[in-house]
Design a protein around this motif. Sequence first.
Motif, PDB file in Angstrom:
ATOM      1  N   GLU A   1       0.833  -1.207   0.000  1.00 28.44           N
ATOM      2  CA  GLU A   1       0.000   0.000   0.000  1.00 28.44           C
ATOM      3  C   GLU A   1       0.866   1.253   0.000  1.00 28.44           C
ATOM      4  OE1 GLU A   1      -3.991  -1.486   2.417  1.00 28.44           O
ATOM      5  OE2 GLU A   1      -2.284  -0.686   3.554  1.00 28.44           O
ATOM      6  N   ALA A   2       1.927   1.258   0.802  1.00 29.74           N
ATOM      7  CA  ALA A   2       2.822   2.414   0.875  1.00 29.74           C
ATOM      8  C   ALA A   2       3.509   2.654  -0.466  1.00 29.74           C
ATOM      9  CB  ALA A   2       3.851   2.217   1.984  1.00 29.74           C
ATOM     10  N   CYS A   3       3.916   1.584  -1.129  1.00 31.15           N
ATOM     11  CA  CYS A   3       4.534   1.721  -2.455  1.00 31.15           C
ATOM     12  C   CYS A   3       3.575   2.410  -3.425  1.00 31.15           C
ATOM     13  CB  CYS A   3       4.942   0.362  -3.003  1.00 31.15           C
ATOM     14  SG  CYS A   3       6.340  -0.388  -2.173  1.00 31.15           S
ATOM     15  N   ALA A   4       2.336   1.976  -3.429  1.00 33.48           N
ATOM     16  CA  ALA A   4       1.335   2.559  -4.321  1.00 33.48           C
ATOM     17  C   ALA A   4       1.031   4.008  -3.932  1.00 33.48           C
ATOM     18  CB  ALA A   4       0.059   1.725  -4.290  1.00 33.48           C
ATOM     19  N   TYR A   5       0.865   4.267  -2.650  1.00 34.62           N
ATOM     20  CA  TYR A   5       0.498   5.600  -2.172  1.00 34.62           C
ATOM     21  C   TYR A   5       1.600   6.625  -2.437  1.00 34.62           C
ATOM     22  CZ  TYR A   5      -1.102   9.272   1.032  1.00 34.62           C
ATOM     23  OH  TYR A   5      -1.509  10.458   1.556  1.00 34.62           O
ATOM     24  N   PHE A   6       2.857   6.243  -2.166  1.00 34.43           N
ATOM     25  CA  PHE A   6       3.971   7.178  -2.299  1.00 34.43           C
ATOM     26  C   PHE A   6       4.662   7.107  -3.660  1.00 34.43           C
ATOM     27  CE2 PHE A   6       3.693   6.624   2.353  1.00 34.43           C
ATOM     28  CZ  PHE A   6       3.509   7.952   2.705  1.00 34.43           C
ATOM     29  N   HIS A   7       4.191   6.247  -4.555  1.00 39.53           N
ATOM     30  CA  HIS A   7       4.778   6.088  -5.892  1.00 39.53           C
ATOM     31  C   HIS A   7       6.262   5.758  -5.815  1.00 39.53           C
ATOM     32  CE1 HIS A   7       1.080   7.565  -7.714  1.00 39.53           C
ATOM     33  NE2 HIS A   7       1.091   8.507  -6.799  1.00 39.53           N
ATOM     34  N   ILE A   8       6.584   4.802  -4.957  1.00 36.32           N
ATOM     35  CA  ILE A   8       7.949   4.316  -4.797  1.00 36.32           C
ATOM     36  C   ILE A   8       7.918   2.823  -5.118  1.00 36.32           C
ATOM     37  CG2 ILE A   8       9.851   3.934  -3.176  1.00 36.32           C
ATOM     38  CD1 ILE A   8       8.811   6.317  -1.557  1.00 36.32           C
ATOM     39  N   GLY A   9       8.874   2.367  -5.903  1.00 34.06           N
ATOM     40  CA  GLY A   9       8.926   0.956  -6.263  1.00 34.06           C
ATOM     41  C   GLY A   9       9.190   0.078  -5.045  1.00 34.06           C
ATOM     42  N   ASP A  10       8.760  -1.175  -5.139  1.00 36.15           N
ATOM     43  CA  ASP A  10       8.906  -2.123  -4.033  1.00 36.15           C
ATOM     44  C   ASP A  10      10.368  -2.304  -3.631  1.00 36.15           C
ATOM     45  OD1 ASP A  10       9.118  -5.409  -3.338  1.00 36.15           O
ATOM     46  OD2 ASP A  10       7.534  -4.282  -2.325  1.00 36.15           O
ATOM     47  N   LYS A  11      11.253  -2.455  -4.609  1.00 36.20           N
ATOM     48  CA  LYS A  11      12.678  -2.656  -4.328  1.00 36.20           C
ATOM     49  C   LYS A  11      13.269  -1.446  -3.595  1.00 36.20           C
ATOM     50  CE  LYS A  11      16.921  -4.048  -6.647  1.00 36.20           C
ATOM     51  NZ  LYS A  11      17.521  -4.387  -7.953  1.00 36.20           N
ATOM     52  N   LYS A  12      12.959  -0.245  -4.069  1.00 37.61           N
ATOM     53  CA  LYS A  12      13.457   0.984  -3.442  1.00 37.61           C
ATOM     54  C   LYS A  12      12.881   1.141  -2.037  1.00 37.61           C
ATOM     55  CE  LYS A  12      15.641   4.874  -3.435  1.00 37.61           C
ATOM     56  NZ  LYS A  12      17.101   4.902  -3.478  1.00 37.61           N
ATOM     57  N   PHE A  13      11.596   0.844  -1.882  1.00 37.33           N
ATOM     58  CA  PHE A  13      10.959   0.994  -0.574  1.00 37.33           C
ATOM     59  C   PHE A  13      11.581   0.042   0.442  1.00 37.33           C
ATOM     60  CE2 PHE A  13       7.834   1.324   2.693  1.00 37.33           C
ATOM     61  CZ  PHE A  13       7.310   2.590   2.537  1.00 37.33           C
ATOM     62  N   ARG A  14      11.811  -1.193   0.031  1.00 37.78           N
ATOM     63  CA  ARG A  14      12.435  -2.163   0.938  1.00 37.78           C
ATOM     64  C   ARG A  14      13.873  -1.784   1.262  1.00 37.78           C
ATOM     65  NH1 ARG A  14       9.090  -6.188   2.170  1.00 37.78           N
ATOM     66  NH2 ARG A  14       7.312  -6.523   0.819  1.00 37.78           N
ATOM     67  N   GLN A  15      14.566  -1.105   0.331  1.00 42.70           N
ATOM     68  CA  GLN A  15      15.919  -0.606   0.614  1.00 42.70           C
ATOM     69  C   GLN A  15      15.867   0.492   1.675  1.00 42.70           C
ATOM     70  OE1 GLN A  15      18.917  -1.784  -0.684  1.00 42.70           O
ATOM     71  NE2 GLN A  15      19.711  -0.521   0.972  1.00 42.70           N
ATOM     72  N   ILE A  16      14.871   1.370   1.605  1.00 39.99           N
ATOM     73  CA  ILE A  16      14.702   2.412   2.624  1.00 39.99           C
ATOM     74  C   ILE A  16      14.472   1.762   3.987  1.00 39.99           C
ATOM     75  CG2 ILE A  16      13.185   4.282   3.433  1.00 39.99           C
ATOM     76  CD1 ILE A  16      12.697   4.938   0.436  1.00 39.99           C
ATOM     77  N   LEU A  17      13.620   0.744   4.039  1.00 44.97           N
ATOM     78  CA  LEU A  17      13.341   0.051   5.295  1.00 44.97           C
ATOM     79  C   LEU A  17      14.606  -0.595   5.854  1.00 44.97           C
ATOM     80  CD1 LEU A  17       9.925  -1.656   4.470  1.00 44.97           C
ATOM     81  CD2 LEU A  17      10.333   0.542   5.579  1.00 44.97           C
ATOM     82  N   GLU A  18      15.427  -1.148   4.977  1.00 47.86           N
ATOM     83  CA  GLU A  18      16.675  -1.772   5.402  1.00 47.86           C
ATOM     84  C   GLU A  18      17.679  -0.729   5.900  1.00 47.86           C
ATOM     85  OE1 GLU A  18      20.098  -4.183   3.075  1.00 47.86           O
ATOM     86  OE2 GLU A  18      18.058  -4.977   2.824  1.00 47.86           O
ATOM     87  N   ASP A  19      17.706   0.445   5.264  1.00 44.22           N
ATOM     88  CA  ASP A  19      18.635   1.511   5.645  1.00 44.22           C
ATOM     89  C   ASP A  19      18.242   2.198   6.953  1.00 44.22           C
ATOM     90  OD1 ASP A  19      20.078   0.987   3.359  1.00 44.22           O
ATOM     91  OD2 ASP A  19      19.297   2.717   2.236  1.00 44.22           O
ATOM     92  N   TYR A  20      16.965   2.179   7.294  1.00 41.85           N
ATOM     93  CA  TYR A  20      16.459   2.848   8.503  1.00 41.85           C
ATOM     94  C   TYR A  20      15.659   1.865   9.365  1.00 41.85           C
ATOM     95  CZ  TYR A  20      17.674   6.993   5.812  1.00 41.85           C
ATOM     96  OH  TYR A  20      18.350   7.937   5.078  1.00 41.85           O
ATOM     97  N   PRO A  21      16.302   0.843   9.921  1.00 41.55           N
ATOM     98  CA  PRO A  21      15.558  -0.182  10.675  1.00 41.55           C
ATOM     99  C   PRO A  21      14.938   0.319  11.978  1.00 41.55           C
ATOM    100  CG  PRO A  21      17.912  -0.506  10.913  1.00 41.55           C
ATOM    101  CD  PRO A  21      17.726   0.574   9.882  1.00 41.55           C
TER     102      PRO A  21
END
Length: 68
Positions: free
Chosen positions: A19-39
Amino acid sequence: MMQEKNIPFWEKYTLTVSEACAYFHIGDKKFRQILEDYPDADFLLMNGKRIMIKRKRFEQFLDRAEMI
């Protein structure tokens, strides 16, 4: 029996990763990288093993970011 309501993304407190990927127009791979960078980010909420995104806090994170 309880019926599930369809709540628009912009009214939800938390969003799933998809849902966040769709809402913020961020790809799944990029979004998961953000989550990994800011645990330890304040926009993350764990529901068991499911990652939930606090929508308003993630919006604030993006407002402060110069590049993602």
